[in-house]
Design an enzyme around this catalytic site. Structure first.
Site, PDB file in Angstrom:
ATOM      1  N   GLY A  40      48.206  35.182  38.387  1.00 23.97           N
ATOM      2  CA  GLY A  40      47.793  36.353  37.635  1.00 23.97           C
ATOM      3  C   GLY A  40      46.299  36.576  37.779  1.00 23.97           C
ATOM      4  N   TYR A  42      43.946  36.196  35.789  1.00 26.18           N
ATOM      5  CA  TYR A  42      43.102  35.195  35.144  1.00 26.18           C
ATOM      6  C   TYR A  42      43.547  33.775  35.488  1.00 26.18           C
ATOM      7  CZ  TYR A  42      40.877  38.863  32.441  1.00 26.18           C
ATOM      8  OH  TYR A  42      40.164  39.974  32.069  1.00 26.18           O
ATOM      9  N   SER A  43      44.198  33.607  36.622  1.00 25.03           N
ATOM     10  CA  SER A  43      44.762  32.320  37.001  1.00 25.03           C
ATOM     11  C   SER A  43      43.678  31.315  37.382  1.00 25.03           C
ATOM     12  CB  SER A  43      45.725  32.495  38.180  1.00 25.03           C
ATOM     13  OG  SER A  43      46.083  31.246  38.715  1.00 25.03           O
ATOM     14  N   ASN A  44      43.602  30.232  36.625  1.00 30.38           N
ATOM     15  CA  ASN A  44      42.690  29.154  37.008  1.00 30.38           C
ATOM     16  C   ASN A  44      43.228  28.360  38.184  1.00 30.38           C
ATOM     17  OD1 ASN A  44      40.640  29.743  35.270  1.00 30.38           O
ATOM     18  ND2 ASN A  44      41.290  28.313  33.696  1.00 30.38           N
ATOM     19  N   VAL A  46      44.443  29.879  40.873  1.00 33.31           N
ATOM     20  CA  VAL A  46      43.824  30.623  41.979  1.00 33.31           C
ATOM     21  C   VAL A  46      42.359  30.215  42.124  1.00 33.31           C
ATOM     22  CG1 VAL A  46      43.078  32.933  42.690  1.00 33.31           C
ATOM     23  CG2 VAL A  46      45.427  32.564  41.916  1.00 33.31           C
TER      24      VAL A  46
END
Length: 282
Positions: A40, A42-44, A46
């Site tokens: 997403g 806000y994916s940490n 990623v």
């Protein structure tokens, strides 16, 4: 390692182990010249892949759910600054990201040599990385507890447990009965077998992923913990202790995977343990 002190625990002892499991999941996934993953906005996960790519000289591609929004939020801006290429999938296609049709399209665009890492990073290689966690625990314990989003961390912890110990996962999703099958699948893919020393509690999701209630909000404020994953696990542990689910003298290690960061309202769907560094002090 700090101990969680609360009268409700009685004779049960809970030790808090800060552990950012993202590097563990990535440790055995980095032997590729090019790595593509999903998440997403806000994916940490990623963000962690982008940081690993910068450190190890790996080309990284982040496939983000939904449409592009400019300017980029801090998570995606940081990923781009690390050298990650950001692209987007509409939500209908994103739901099919695991299918061979979508993966073939991605390989056609990004190259046949691209390694595709699943959302949240949970695969057989990730399980092997997480299996190293139990050996690093410096205290005696009976149970290791962790939040469960995609199942990879629990699958690995279970595989790495010494004889006589058990792992207890707390699902952060509503309707997460499928996660037991995911843990079994991941263990089979990593080791060719399934362990029986783990279980998943489905009762403390508080309405679903990134959902909360006034009760959980008060708990988060009291203990100052990350709310999407960690608070649900800790609340569950304290409530189970209150109900007598653990024998007196049981020693539990709770894996603290995150700290307060992204507001809950900004999170859209699970992408693994998308959190940061641990905080747990009152």
């Amino acid at each position: 390692m700090e101990e969680l002190l609360d009268p409700v625990l009685g004779q049960v002892r809970v030790f808090l182990m800060p552990d950012d499991n993202k590097p563990r999941k990535l440790k055995y996934n980095l032997g590729h010249p090019r790595l593509l993953t999903f998440g997403g906005a806000y994916s940490n996960h990623v963000r962690a892949v982008a940081e690993a790519g910068r450190r190890h000289g790996i080309d990284t591609i982040g496939v983000i759910r939904g449409e592009e929004h400019l300017p980029l939020n801090p998570v995606l801006a940081h990923a781009v600054a690390c050298g990650m290429t950001i692209t987007y999938l509409d939500r209908a296609s994103y739901r099919l990201k695991h299918t061979e049709e979508v993966r073939a399209r991605l390989r056609e665009r990004w190259g046949r040599d691209v390694a595709i890492l699943p959302e949240g990073g949970s695969n057989a290689a990730a399980v092997r990385g997480c299996a190293e966690l139990p050996a690093e625990i410096p205290v005696d314990y009976d149970v290791i507890a962790c939040p469960v989003g995609t199942g990879g961390t629990l699958a690995g912890i279970s595989a790495g447990l010494p004889e006589g110990r058990r792992a207890l996962g707390f699902a952060v999703l509503k309707g997460a009965g499928f996660l037991a099958g995911e843990v079994e699948r991941l263990q089979r893919e990593a080791y060719g077998r399934v362990w029986s020393n783990w279980s998943i509690n489905l009762d403390y999701h508080f309405g679903g992923y990134a959902r909360s209630t006034p009760t959980l909000d008060r708990f988060i404020a009291k203990f100052r913990v990350e709310g999407i994953y960690v608070a649900k696990m800790l609340y569950g542990l304290l409530d189970l202790a209150r109900r007598g689910a653990f024998a007196p003298g049981t020693r539990i290690v709770a894996v603290i995977t995150g700290q307060p960061s992204t507001p809950v309202a900004e999170c859209g769907a699970p992408t693994g343990f998308d959190s940061g560094e641990p905080r747990w002090r009152r």
